[in-house]
Design a protein around this motif. Sequence first.
Motif, PDB file in Angstrom:
ATOM      1  N   ILE A 167       0.840  -1.206   0.000  1.00 18.76           N
ATOM      2  CA  ILE A 167       0.000   0.000   0.000  1.00 18.76           C
ATOM      3  C   ILE A 167       0.874   1.254   0.000  1.00 18.76           C
ATOM      4  CG2 ILE A 167      -1.781   1.252   1.280  1.00 18.76           C
ATOM      5  CD1 ILE A 167      -2.460  -1.653   2.434  1.00 18.76           C
ATOM      6  N   ARG A 168       1.963   1.220   0.768  1.00 18.36           N
ATOM      7  CA  ARG A 168       2.862   2.380   0.821  1.00 18.36           C
ATOM      8  C   ARG A 168       3.594   2.586  -0.507  1.00 18.36           C
ATOM      9  NH1 ARG A 168       4.726   0.677   6.858  1.00 18.36           N
ATOM     10  NH2 ARG A 168       3.055   1.767   7.979  1.00 18.36           N
ATOM     11  N   ASN A 169       3.941   1.467  -1.174  1.00 20.78           N
ATOM     12  CA  ASN A 169       4.569   1.594  -2.500  1.00 20.78           C
ATOM     13  C   ASN A 169       3.626   2.269  -3.485  1.00 20.78           C
ATOM     14  OD1 ASN A 169       6.995   0.406  -1.786  1.00 20.78           O
ATOM     15  ND2 ASN A 169       6.359  -1.654  -2.364  1.00 20.78           N
ATOM     16  N   LYS A 448      -2.123   8.272   7.998  1.00 17.72           N
ATOM     17  CA  LYS A 448      -1.039   7.387   8.422  1.00 17.72           C
ATOM     18  C   LYS A 448      -0.073   7.141   7.258  1.00 17.72           C
ATOM     19  CE  LYS A 448      -1.788   3.079  10.128  1.00 17.72           C
ATOM     20  NZ  LYS A 448      -2.525   2.061  10.875  1.00 17.72           N
ATOM     21  N   ILE A 449      -0.637   6.885   6.068  1.00 18.48           N
ATOM     22  CA  ILE A 449       0.197   6.641   4.878  1.00 18.48           C
ATOM     23  C   ILE A 449       1.005   7.892   4.529  1.00 18.48           C
ATOM     24  CG2 ILE A 449       0.145   6.182   2.392  1.00 18.48           C
ATOM     25  CD1 ILE A 449      -2.299   4.442   2.875  1.00 18.48           C
ATOM     26  N   LYS A 450       0.313   9.050   4.564  1.00 21.11           N
ATOM     27  CA  LYS A 450       1.002  10.304   4.219  1.00 21.11           C
ATOM     28  C   LYS A 450       2.138  10.602   5.195  1.00 21.11           C
ATOM     29  CE  LYS A 450      -3.004  12.310   1.916  1.00 21.11           C
ATOM     30  NZ  LYS A 450      -4.185  13.154   2.103  1.00 21.11           N
ATOM     31  N   ASP A 451       1.895  10.383   6.492  1.00 21.24           N
ATOM     32  CA  ASP A 451       2.944  10.596   7.486  1.00 21.24           C
ATOM     33  C   ASP A 451       4.137   9.699   7.225  1.00 21.24           C
ATOM     34  OD1 ASP A 451       1.449  12.468   8.745  1.00 21.24           O
ATOM     35  OD2 ASP A 451       0.707  11.158  10.337  1.00 21.24           O
ATOM     36  N   PHE A 452       3.844   8.434   6.881  1.00 14.89           N
ATOM     37  CA  PHE A 452       4.932   7.478   6.604  1.00 14.89           C
ATOM     38  C   PHE A 452       5.773   7.953   5.422  1.00 14.89           C
ATOM     39  CE2 PHE A 452       6.580   3.963   4.133  1.00 14.89           C
ATOM     40  CZ  PHE A 452       7.350   3.284   5.082  1.00 14.89           C
ATOM     41  N   LEU A 453       5.077   8.374   4.324  1.00 14.91           N
ATOM     42  CA  LEU A 453       5.794   8.795   3.122  1.00 14.91           C
ATOM     43  C   LEU A 453       6.605  10.070   3.379  1.00 14.91           C
ATOM     44  CD1 LEU A 453       3.039   8.113   0.456  1.00 14.91           C
ATOM     45  CD2 LEU A 453       5.121   6.810   0.810  1.00 14.91           C
TER      46      LEU A 453
END
Length: 457
Positions: A167-169, A448-453
């Motif tokens: 999902i992060r990719n 959460k995804i945006k913070d990770f990226l």
Amino acid sequence: MEKENIAVGLDIGTTKIVAMIGKKNEYGKLEILGVGKSKSLGVARGVVNNITQTIQSIQQAVLEAETKSGYKIKNVVVGIAGQHIRSIQHSDYIIRNNAEEVIGEEDIQLLIDQVNKLAMLPGEEIIHVLPQEFKIDGQSEIKEPIGMYGGRLESSFHVVVGQAASIRNLGRCIQSTGIELSGLTLEPLASADAVLSQEEKEAGVALIDIGGGTTDLAIFKDGIIRHTAVIPFGGNVITDDIKEGCSIIEKQAELLKVKFGSAWPGENKDNEIVSIPGLRGREPKEISLKNLSKIIHARVVEIIEQVYTEIKDYGHEDPRKKLIAGIVLTGGGAQLMHIKQLVEYITGMDTRIGYPNEHLAGNSDEEISSPLYATAVGLVMNSIENKTQSAVKNDTTVIQNTIVKPPVYQNPVVEEYREEIVHEEVLHRENKTETKIRSSFFGGYLDKIKDFLDNAE
């Protein structure tokens, strides 16, 4: 005057990537302003395996959609798919501190948060939590608990789980093209919004989305999503079988499948032959259409039998779980000749081909009404629900000066096939608990995804 809401969906499939820009017209129908399509490079069975190639493919599709529509894309709703997606059924409950107060959204959210703490396998994350039916103090079959009294609030959930890295990719690829991610949708559920009626969802229906890399299943009953599954086979394995069985190259195999392929071998006579040009001056190769259909038939039967096993696992043979509306086929694979008859023969269930034209404006391009675009149409519908301004009008002079030529990709036949999917939902119920939960949960998951990226920069 109210500002028009321009919505954008991005369907990242194994075979093709589609960027679709649309808006609702005065009749509440979806008017498609522009569609961009590129060959999907860097995606296998719904999972990104080459970041650079995927970014380039997304850029081509986005540029073509922007050129045709005259709008500049700012953010998109993207479909989640791939064989890494799985679903589980789970029940949970909370005991409320004050049973004399009515149940509110915060109680539902507390229950959802509790489900989100479930222990998953290493590398997996909960993508989506969908409440099905609630129980209050033992009283079951409650669809809308808000406003009721009770001390013990219980619910059964459909929990969708996927690999966090995949999902992060996907998020990384979109971010690298300079576009924001405004929403995530499980692809079979986006397709369901585009091709299923509310009556079918209430009666019980299985949506089978036959893509290039995977075949996705979404089962609805009583208006609620009951089961999702991904079969790691799609149109591409049929093409590979033709390539091996007839000793021809992949492009020719895809062309044969689309133009002459049939899922029912009995339709072709023994003397029906098609001639394939030889490579570099070699003699042409003659292919029997009966043999071609036998190759296709064998693989399609395998795919449908696996899907039917999932339908039986859901409990279709139980009279209370019976799927009265039968099966709806969509995706590129649904365009294969006689596939409807074969599915009816194998499953014994009524079957139809699902077209997204019910939600489209009357003047829509005929190509967009194809099952091939069902997921993309569903994603645009989901983007409209988000009420975000996903694209802005381009200055026409800028368009003329800067866009010199269309994207390099010219859309060969190899593409005519569906993509991935397993996916999210957008049940069109304005003030329902499910809708509120879905938007609040996905908002949190996107953050959460945006913070990770951002932290990975």
